[in-house]
Each structure stands twice: as C-alpha cells, then as structure tokens.
Design a protein around this motif. Structure first.
Motif, PDB file in Angstrom:
ATOM      1  N   UNK A  87       9.917  -3.589   1.040  1.00 40.20           N
ATOM      2  CA  UNK A  87      10.868  -3.078   2.033  1.00 40.20           C
ATOM      3  C   UNK A  87      10.415  -3.411   3.451  1.00 40.20           C
ATOM      4  N   UNK A  88       9.146  -3.175   3.741  1.00 41.17           N
ATOM      5  CA  UNK A  88       8.649  -3.429   5.093  1.00 41.17           C
ATOM      6  C   UNK A  88       8.720  -4.906   5.455  1.00 41.17           C
ATOM      7  N   UNK A  89       8.394  -5.759   4.512  1.00 41.31           N
ATOM      8  CA  UNK A  89       8.456  -7.203   4.749  1.00 41.31           C
ATOM      9  C   UNK A  89       9.896  -7.638   4.993  1.00 41.31           C
ATOM     10  N   UNK A  90      10.816  -7.064   4.225  1.00 43.75           N
ATOM     11  CA  UNK A  90      12.229  -7.412   4.389  1.00 43.75           C
ATOM     12  C   UNK A  90      12.727  -7.010   5.778  1.00 43.75           C
ATOM     13  N   UNK A  91      12.303  -5.838   6.239  1.00 42.13           N
ATOM     14  CA  UNK A  91      12.723  -5.395   7.584  1.00 42.13           C
ATOM     15  C   UNK A  91      12.151  -6.314   8.661  1.00 42.13           C
ATOM     16  N   UNK A  92      10.921  -6.766   8.460  1.00 39.07           N
ATOM     17  CA  UNK A  92      10.319  -7.702   9.413  1.00 39.07           C
ATOM     18  C   UNK A  92      11.086  -9.018   9.435  1.00 39.07           C
ATOM     19  N   UNK A  93      11.515  -9.471   8.266  1.00 40.62           N
ATOM     20  CA  UNK A  93      12.268 -10.722   8.199  1.00 40.62           C
ATOM     21  C   UNK A  93      13.606 -10.582   8.931  1.00 40.62           C
ATOM     22  N   UNK A 150      20.222  -0.485   4.964  1.00 44.48           N
ATOM     23  CA  UNK A 150      20.371  -0.718   3.519  1.00 44.48           C
ATOM     24  C   UNK A 150      19.015  -0.839   2.831  1.00 44.48           C
ATOM     25  N   UNK A 151      18.091  -1.526   3.496  1.00 47.18           N
ATOM     26  CA  UNK A 151      16.739  -1.676   2.939  1.00 47.18           C
ATOM     27  C   UNK A 151      16.049  -0.315   2.847  1.00 47.18           C
ATOM     28  N   UNK A 152      16.196   0.491   3.893  1.00 46.59           N
ATOM     29  CA  UNK A 152      15.583   1.823   3.898  1.00 46.59           C
ATOM     30  C   UNK A 152      16.194   2.725   2.832  1.00 46.59           C
ATOM     31  N   UNK A 153      17.471   2.453   2.482  1.00 46.19           N
ATOM     32  CA  UNK A 153      18.154   3.249   1.454  1.00 46.19           C
ATOM     33  C   UNK A 153      17.908   2.690   0.047  1.00 46.19           C
ATOM     34  N   UNK A 154      16.906   1.798  -0.032  1.00 43.07           N
ATOM     35  CA  UNK A 154      16.461   1.251  -1.322  1.00 43.07           C
ATOM     36  C   UNK A 154      17.402   0.227  -1.940  1.00 43.07           C
ATOM     37  N   UNK A 184       0.834  -1.201   0.000  1.00 44.99           N
ATOM     38  CA  UNK A 184       0.000   0.000   0.000  1.00 44.99           C
ATOM     39  C   UNK A 184       0.870   1.253   0.000  1.00 44.99           C
ATOM     40  N   UNK A 185       2.022   1.170   0.675  1.00 40.89           N
ATOM     41  CA  UNK A 185       2.898   2.341   0.796  1.00 40.89           C
ATOM     42  C   UNK A 185       3.526   2.737  -0.543  1.00 40.89           C
ATOM     43  N   UNK A 186       3.428   1.862  -1.556  1.00 44.42           N
ATOM     44  CA  UNK A 186       3.980   2.202  -2.869  1.00 44.42           C
ATOM     45  C   UNK A 186       3.077   3.164  -3.629  1.00 44.42           C
TER      46      UNK A 186
END
Length: 208
Positions: free
Chosen positions: A148-154, A183-187, A99-101
């Motif tokens: 990105x959010x899913x990756x951070x959760x993982x 790194x994830x937050x920096x795309x 949704x954030x996209x």
C-alpha cells in the motif's frame, strides 16, 4: 540470496522471487512453505498449520517459511508463543512485503533483514508523454506485488511527473490521483489502482 540459519523476518519486494532464490539453499525434506494459495493474506488457517508443523518432532533442523503480503492480526497473535519459544530445531522465516504488515509484538521477537530495493527508480523510467500499453504492461509486471505504501508513493511520483512533463489533465482526471490514494488506503488492490491511473493518462494523451 544467502542461506539463513536462524529465525528471522525478511522484508522483500517480491515474495515468490525471494522464495525461488532461497529454497535451493535448503534441504527439501526439512523445509516447509506455508502460505495462502488463494489470496496473498496469511490467515489463521495458515498459522494453525504452521504451529502443527512446528510440533512435529525432528532430529534435524526444520525450516518453516511463513509467507504473506499481509498477515491477519489473529493469525499473528496465535503465532506469538511459538515464535518466542519455538520447538527444538525449528526455524521460522517470515517473508512479507512491508514491516507495517506485522504487529510490533511479532516484529520485536525476531531478527529482520530489509531487502527491499527502491521501486521509485522504476517509476522514473516511465515517459508519460510517450506512454503506451507496452510500457504500462512492463511496469505493472515489475510492480505487481507492491505494498500500500509503495503504491501511494508511485501515485505521488506519477503526479509529479505529470506536472514536470506538462501533461494536460482535466480537473476530474487530476482528482483521480487523490481518489487513488483513498482507494489504496481502503484496501483496494494497489496494482489495480495503478493500472487504472496509468491507462487514464495514456487515454488522455491519445486524445490530443
């Protein structure tokens, strides 16, 4: 997946899987798929193509699928008017991972269906004490389209499991968890960050 006959947004785990499930329900001659074949991002070029396609007159319903892991802001802004007042018989179906996209102005114009399934259950099957390349490959294959959010959760759940299974990591290796989030937050591509993290854990385990 059921046939959708109205303009809508679908939030899904995997765009290609969703398309393969949906498309058999639609007439091929009046269905268009618009996506970036080189990248996962929906750009202004794709938005322009979508608008041109929408204005090609048709006497029957035309279904235009707009697909992207992320949608460039200028692309969304160019779509605003046509999404709000689509030409006769044109139905837009946006398929994305998060949704954030999408801008609130886009999200508020269309109905939406949240079809994502929790991926954290998949993470829980990883036994870090017995982690090998086959486990890593299978996990990455299942989660290659994560947001990105899913990756951070993982990353966070892997750290929890490291502690739970009492896996010994150096301070440098532990720091990589926080660096992974940054790194994830920096795309950085999420799947690449997860790959490096899991390989690091597997290599550390093999040292002992």
């Amino acid at each position: 997946m059921n046939f959708i006959d109205y303009s809508t947004i679908l939030i899904v785990n995997d765009i290609e899987t969703t398309l393969s499930e949906l498309l058999p329900n639609y007439p091929a001659h009046s269905t268009r798929i618009i996506k970036n074949e080189e990248k996962e991002e929906f750009l202004l070029l794709q938005a322009t193509l979508a608008i041109k396609e929408a204005y090609i007159a048709t006497s029957e319903k035309k279904y235009i699928f707009l697909c992207g892991t992320t949608f460039r802001k200028e692309a969304q802004n160019s779509l605003l008017k046509i999404l709000e007042e689509p030409p006769k018989n044109v139905i837009f179906i946006i398929i994305t991972n998060s949704k954030s996209s999408l801008l609130p102005t886009i999200y508020s114009r269309l109905a939406y269906k949240y079809l994502k399934k929790s991926i954290l259950k998949k993470e829980s099957i990883l036994d870090l004490n017995k982690l090998d390349l086959k486990d890593i490959y299978n996990f990455l294959k299942e989660n290659q389209k994560i947001s990105k959010n899913e990756a951070k959760e993982i990353v966070e759940t892997i750290l929890i499991k490291v502690n739970k299974q009492k896996i010994k990591l150096s301070h440098k290796e532990l720091d990589f968890f926080s660096k992974s989030i940054k790194l994830i937050e920096l795309n950085s591509r999420p799947i690449n960050v997860i790959t490096t993290l899991l390989l690091s854990i597997a290599n550390q385990k093999n040292k002992h």
